[in-house]
Design a protein around this motif. Structure first.
Motif, PDB file in Angstrom:
ATOM      1  N   ASN A   1      82.187  31.151  52.535  1.00  0.00           N
ATOM      2  CA  ASN A   1      83.094  30.959  51.870  1.00  0.00           C
ATOM      3  C   ASN A   1      83.538  32.059  50.931  1.00  0.00           C
ATOM      4  O   ASN A   1      84.740  32.198  50.688  1.00  0.00           O
ATOM      5  CB  ASN A   1      82.986  29.622  51.084  1.00  0.00           C
TER       6      ASN A   1
ATOM      7  N   HIS B   1      87.012  34.157  50.921  1.00  0.00           N
ATOM      8  CA  HIS B   1      87.772  34.582  49.582  1.00  0.00           C
ATOM      9  C   HIS B   1      88.059  35.886  49.457  1.00  0.00           C
ATOM     10  O   HIS B   1      89.121  36.481  49.327  1.00  0.00           O
ATOM     11  CB  HIS B   1      87.014  33.850  48.609  1.00  0.00           C
TER      12      HIS B   1
ATOM     13  N   ILE C   1      91.322  32.950  53.728  1.00  0.00           N
ATOM     14  CA  ILE C   1      91.502  31.425  53.664  1.00  0.00           C
ATOM     15  C   ILE C   1      92.900  31.145  54.233  1.00  0.00           C
ATOM     16  O   ILE C   1      93.880  31.727  54.083  1.00  0.00           O
ATOM     17  CB  ILE C   1      91.624  31.205  51.972  1.00  0.00           C
ATOM     18  N   PRO C   2      93.173  29.866  54.902  1.00  0.00           N
ATOM     19  CA  PRO C   2      92.145  28.952  55.144  1.00  0.00           C
ATOM     20  C   PRO C   2      91.272  28.946  56.210  1.00  0.00           C
ATOM     21  O   PRO C   2      91.114  27.950  56.934  1.00  0.00           O
ATOM     22  CB  PRO C   2      93.373  27.588  55.257  1.00  0.00           C
ATOM     23  N   ALA C   3      91.024  29.956  56.885  1.00  0.00           N
ATOM     24  CA  ALA C   3      90.335  30.315  58.207  1.00  0.00           C
ATOM     25  C   ALA C   3      88.968  29.367  58.198  1.00  0.00           C
ATOM     26  O   ALA C   3      88.269  29.285  56.905  1.00  0.00           O
ATOM     27  CB  ALA C   3      89.663  31.615  58.319  1.00  0.00           C
ATOM     28  N   TYR C   4      88.671  28.773  59.067  1.00  0.00           N
ATOM     29  CA  TYR C   4      87.168  28.048  58.856  1.00  0.00           C
ATOM     30  C   TYR C   4      86.098  28.799  58.951  1.00  0.00           C
ATOM     31  O   TYR C   4      86.088  29.990  59.674  1.00  0.00           O
ATOM     32  CB  TYR C   4      87.296  27.086  60.337  1.00  0.00           C
ATOM     33  N   THR C   5      85.159  28.487  58.298  1.00  0.00           N
ATOM     34  CA  THR C   5      83.940  29.526  58.119  1.00  0.00           C
ATOM     35  C   THR C   5      82.662  28.879  58.357  1.00  0.00           C
ATOM     36  O   THR C   5      82.762  27.355  57.956  1.00  0.00           O
ATOM     37  CB  THR C   5      84.178  30.291  57.039  1.00  0.00           C
ATOM     38  N   GLN C   6      81.632  29.292  58.815  1.00  0.00           N
ATOM     39  CA  GLN C   6      80.271  28.693  58.869  1.00  0.00           C
ATOM     40  C   GLN C   6      79.191  29.628  58.905  1.00  0.00           C
ATOM     41  O   GLN C   6      79.419  30.858  59.340  1.00  0.00           O
ATOM     42  CB  GLN C   6      80.375  27.784  59.974  1.00  0.00           C
TER      43      GLN C   6
ATOM     44  N   ALA D   1      80.136  20.656  59.996  1.00  0.00           N
ATOM     45  CA  ALA D   1      80.134  21.993  60.670  1.00  0.00           C
ATOM     46  C   ALA D   1      79.515  21.783  62.035  1.00  0.00           C
ATOM     47  O   ALA D   1      79.658  22.425  62.940  1.00  0.00           O
ATOM     48  CB  ALA D   1      79.691  23.081  59.929  1.00  0.00           C
TER      49      ALA D   1
ATOM     50  N   GLY E   1      88.419  22.804  61.086  1.00  0.00           N
ATOM     51  CA  GLY E   1      87.912  22.982  59.779  1.00  0.00           C
ATOM     52  C   GLY E   1      88.839  23.994  59.056  1.00  0.00           C
ATOM     53  O   GLY E   1      89.613  24.783  59.651  1.00  0.00           O
ATOM     54  N   ALA E   2      88.854  23.934  57.993  1.00  0.00           N
ATOM     55  CA  ALA E   2      89.709  24.994  56.742  1.00  0.00           C
ATOM     56  C   ALA E   2      88.781  25.182  55.431  1.00  0.00           C
ATOM     57  O   ALA E   2      88.219  24.238  55.053  1.00  0.00           O
ATOM     58  CB  ALA E   2      90.982  24.492  56.676  1.00  0.00           C
ATOM     59  N   THR E   3      89.129  26.276  54.916  1.00  0.00           N
ATOM     60  CA  THR E   3      88.607  26.766  53.707  1.00  0.00           C
ATOM     61  C   THR E   3      89.782  26.598  52.585  1.00  0.00           C
ATOM     62  O   THR E   3      90.821  26.617  52.947  1.00  0.00           O
ATOM     63  CB  THR E   3      88.091  28.252  53.645  1.00  0.00           C
ATOM     64  N   ASP E   4      89.298  26.457  51.482  1.00  0.00           N
ATOM     65  CA  ASP E   4      90.103  26.733  50.110  1.00  0.00           C
ATOM     66  C   ASP E   4      89.641  27.525  49.223  1.00  0.00           C
ATOM     67  O   ASP E   4      88.484  28.177  49.653  1.00  0.00           O
ATOM     68  CB  ASP E   4      90.383  25.325  49.392  1.00  0.00           C
ATOM     69  N   THR E   5      90.171  28.095  48.269  1.00  0.00           N
ATOM     70  CA  THR E   5      89.670  29.197  47.424  1.00  0.00           C
ATOM     71  C   THR E   5      88.027  28.991  47.153  1.00  0.00           C
ATOM     72  O   THR E   5      88.017  27.819  46.813  1.00  0.00           O
ATOM     73  CB  THR E   5      90.412  29.261  46.262  1.00  0.00           C
TER      74      THR E   5
ATOM     75  N   ASP F   1      94.608  21.129  55.299  1.00  0.00           N
ATOM     76  CA  ASP F   1      94.582  21.628  56.544  1.00  0.00           C
ATOM     77  C   ASP F   1      93.722  21.353  57.496  1.00  0.00           C
ATOM     78  O   ASP F   1      94.106  21.456  59.007  1.00  0.00           O
ATOM     79  CB  ASP F   1      94.380  23.321  56.313  1.00  0.00           C
TER      80      ASP F   1
ATOM     81  N   ASN G   1      85.263  23.686  49.189  1.00  0.00           N
ATOM     82  CA  ASN G   1      85.347  25.183  49.721  1.00  0.00           C
ATOM     83  C   ASN G   1      85.726  25.306  51.067  1.00  0.00           C
ATOM     84  O   ASN G   1      86.248  26.398  51.724  1.00  0.00           O
ATOM     85  CB  ASN G   1      84.188  26.035  49.319  1.00  0.00           C
ATOM     86  N   CYS G   2      85.102  24.532  51.968  1.00  0.00           N
ATOM     87  CA  CYS G   2      85.407  24.180  53.326  1.00  0.00           C
ATOM     88  C   CYS G   2      85.341  22.799  53.744  1.00  0.00           C
ATOM     89  O   CYS G   2      84.214  22.143  53.395  1.00  0.00           O
ATOM     90  CB  CYS G   2      84.239  25.297  54.066  1.00  0.00           C
TER      91      CYS G   2
ATOM     92  N   ILE H   1      85.516  19.714  57.102  1.00  0.00           N
ATOM     93  CA  ILE H   1      85.731  19.640  58.635  1.00  0.00           C
ATOM     94  C   ILE H   1      86.140  18.054  58.760  1.00  0.00           C
ATOM     95  O   ILE H   1      85.680  17.210  58.124  1.00  0.00           O
ATOM     96  CB  ILE H   1      84.494  19.840  59.342  1.00  0.00           C
TER      97      ILE H   1
END
Lengths: 384, 384
Positions: free
Chosen positions: A64, A68, A73-78, B89, B239-243, B260, B373-374, B376
């Motif tokens: 995450n 940032h 963002i908003p790419a999915y991440t893991q 995830a 899945g998507a991230t935020d700040t 998202d 933050n993320c 799914i």
């Protein structure tokens, strides 16, 4: 199905770095975006290969943080963790994200920050991946390496010097790698006279403890053309486990995970070991280079040492192994190492490896987790 | 493309367990193999959702240990970490492994062992996922929840009791869940009179600290038919991230990652919120159930509290939310929680949810990492 392409890569300076894990990951991530010519907001999935930022640095949630820091963002991440093969597992995860249709642009960044901890502390974190029945008795990965090397030398009547020659070769290759931790040659005598760590293995049979990061950009082959006409494709990939309790293996000189993951990768690529032009093998310990050469069919069982003696795996030989300098000279920042192997193979097959360049259209990377507990083998070919 | 099916699931007793992470994972893994009728050596990929076995227990490499314990070697294995949404995830990773063609039988096991640590220690491990600019000043996830709840109540003129009613509803549902940590009802007064934790939120607005594990078995729909005629398909997932820095968000009552990831999942499934029959939302804090209902379009922005007041999300309402009891009553063993959400939705859509059963063909699970933050979001539908 559309094949999965690699359209960019990066690798940071490996060694003792004055930077924390977040900074290391961001450095490789930004460099890879630039190399691929991809805007941060075009990244759909972002994978981070890292074994132990929590244990090493008290910092978790680094994917995450990276999304940032890169403006993705908003790419999915893991986070992808497969201990010392987290980087190879990251390539597999990133490949799956593209091959499944979930993402049309996947950034993989691998990294680890380790050198602020003592060697004993770092070894302790790494040893926590092994079976308690073994590590509670003090059998760490270096111990397994020593025991296996002794068995190998006995079983196949190999000279001790053949192991040392792996270190000599990989250090020689590392001189041409500006990102390597050690960019210096070592002599056979230096290796043979270095302090004993796990008899018969000595200091120079082991990779160092390292900070660093590396990255790859993956997308469908149909998308690759929008960015470049010089890319690689991942034509084969596979992963496999072997017994978690190392002493349960029937033949300690065979790593089942290497054999099985290699078979999968060869089958998918429709090639065999004779088709390879270059290979990056996980030489965390010199003996592992032999075990992987044999497990992957690059040498017959018990004969990898002869290939080293004959110079077959030198840059000038039939099949150059570890042109990057390997983990031995480049360093081994756990989560980064498998990604950096991918970086080298990518650079070789697209013809951009500079002073390390060999004649290569097809290359293989083998990333070993634990003491062969889980192994990922990746084959890349020049695109088009 | 073949759709991805779920053909089996398991969930262990959540609560304070006298078992370590390896044992918890093996328990859920074995139960899932039995439920699906799949032999261990038919498993091709094995994913483990776990945030912090290294930090909590000093044990890493648990996926390799699990492959060993289940007799699933040489299955490929890997750990999936996305902090508190590691389970969701994991569903995404397992889905990708099948949808990419890499695996025809993927077992996902999520678990966490936490209760042997003090609440302060566990909170510290969890807080390490947030941005240092926030957590070094003492802003942990419960603090964010308190600040957000205060803002929400002010902004939308919602009564404090509406939050408490989330806890009351979910505890009521948990009575019918034999695996829940708390199988008991709580009254509105009990929640409203419980000790203040992060004003205006009180003890009963928070989920407990929990040990537990859960598992799902995934395969291509064409393979599912060999095992059962009653299965679910994952018809949508995203899945998507935020700040990463929570205080940078424009509107603290909106979680961008929920919005998202929900959009992606709905689009893939070709449905909208009105088509849902049941939902599992990540009620780590009562306020989160409101934020997810609104982010997913189950309620209009600022109106989720009215849905609770009107009983719309009760088991007898238009859209039952957290029929399992939610994290609030079931417990929240980080890596297991998202998988257990999947377990509940799977059981509901195949009509095997026992006393918790509602009339459901389509269900949604939303798993929130960090403080959004993320995220799914997964949609399952009855197969065939």
């Amino acid at each position: 199905m559309d094949r999965v392409a690699v359209i960019g890569a990066s690798m940071t300076q490996f060694g003792q770095r004055d930077a924390w894990i977040r900074e290391l990951l961001a450095e490789a991530g930004e460099a890879c975006l630039a190399d691929a010519g991809v805007a941060p907001d075009d990244v759909e999935h972002l994978y981070v290969s890292n074994m132990a930022s929590g244990e090493f640095e008290g910092q978790t949630g680094v994917p995450n943080a990276l999304a940032h820091d890169l403006g993705a963002i908003p790419a999915y991440t893991q986070r992808v963790d497969q201990t010392s093969s987290s980087g190879g597992a990251g390539i597999y995860a990133a490949w799956q994200s593209v091959a499944s249709g979930a993402s049309d642009m996947t950034l993989l960044v691998g990294g680890e920050k380790m050198t602020h901890r003592t060697t004993a502390e770092a070894t302790d974190v790494i040893a926590s991946l092994t079976h308690p029945a073994e590590y509670k008795h003090g059998v760490t990965l270096p111990s397994f390496a020593g025991l296996t090397a002794r068995r190998y030398l006995h079983e196949y009547d190999a000279p001790r010097e053949s192991l040392a020659k792996v270190a000599v070769k990989n250090h020689k290759n590392g001189v041409d790698n500006p990102h390597a931790q050690f960019q210096k040659e070592v002599s056979l005598e230096t290796v043979m006279d270095s302090p004993v760590i796990a008899d018969p293995l000595r200091l120079y049979d082991f990779c160092p403890i390292t900070d660093g990061s590396a990255a790859l950009m993956l997308c469908p082959e149909s998308v690759a053309a929008e960015y470049t006409d010089n890319y690689a494709v991942i034509s084969g990939i596979g992963g496999a486990t072997d017994t978690h309790v190392v002493h349960e293996r029937e033949d300690p000189t065979v790593m089942g995970g290497v054999v099985d993951s290699g078979k999968e990768a060869y089958e998918m690529a429709g090639i065999g070991p004779d088709d390879l032009d270059v290979a990056e093998l996980h030489d965390m310990f010199t003996i592992l280079e032999f075990l992987q050469m044999e497990g992957l069919g690059i040498a017959e069982q018990g004969e990898a040492w002869k290939a080293i003696e004959d110079g077959r795996t030198e840059k000038t030989g039939d099949l150059p192994v570890n042109t990057s300098g390997g983990l031995k000279s480049k360093g081994h920042p756990l989560g980064a190492s498998g990604v950096a192997q991918g970086y080298e193979i990518y650079k070789q097959v697209i013809g951009d490896a500079g002073a390390r360049q060999v004649d290569a259209d097809i290359g293989l990377a083998c990333n070993v987790g634990g003491f062969g507990n889980c192994v990922i083998t990746t084959i890349m070919e020049a695109g088009q």
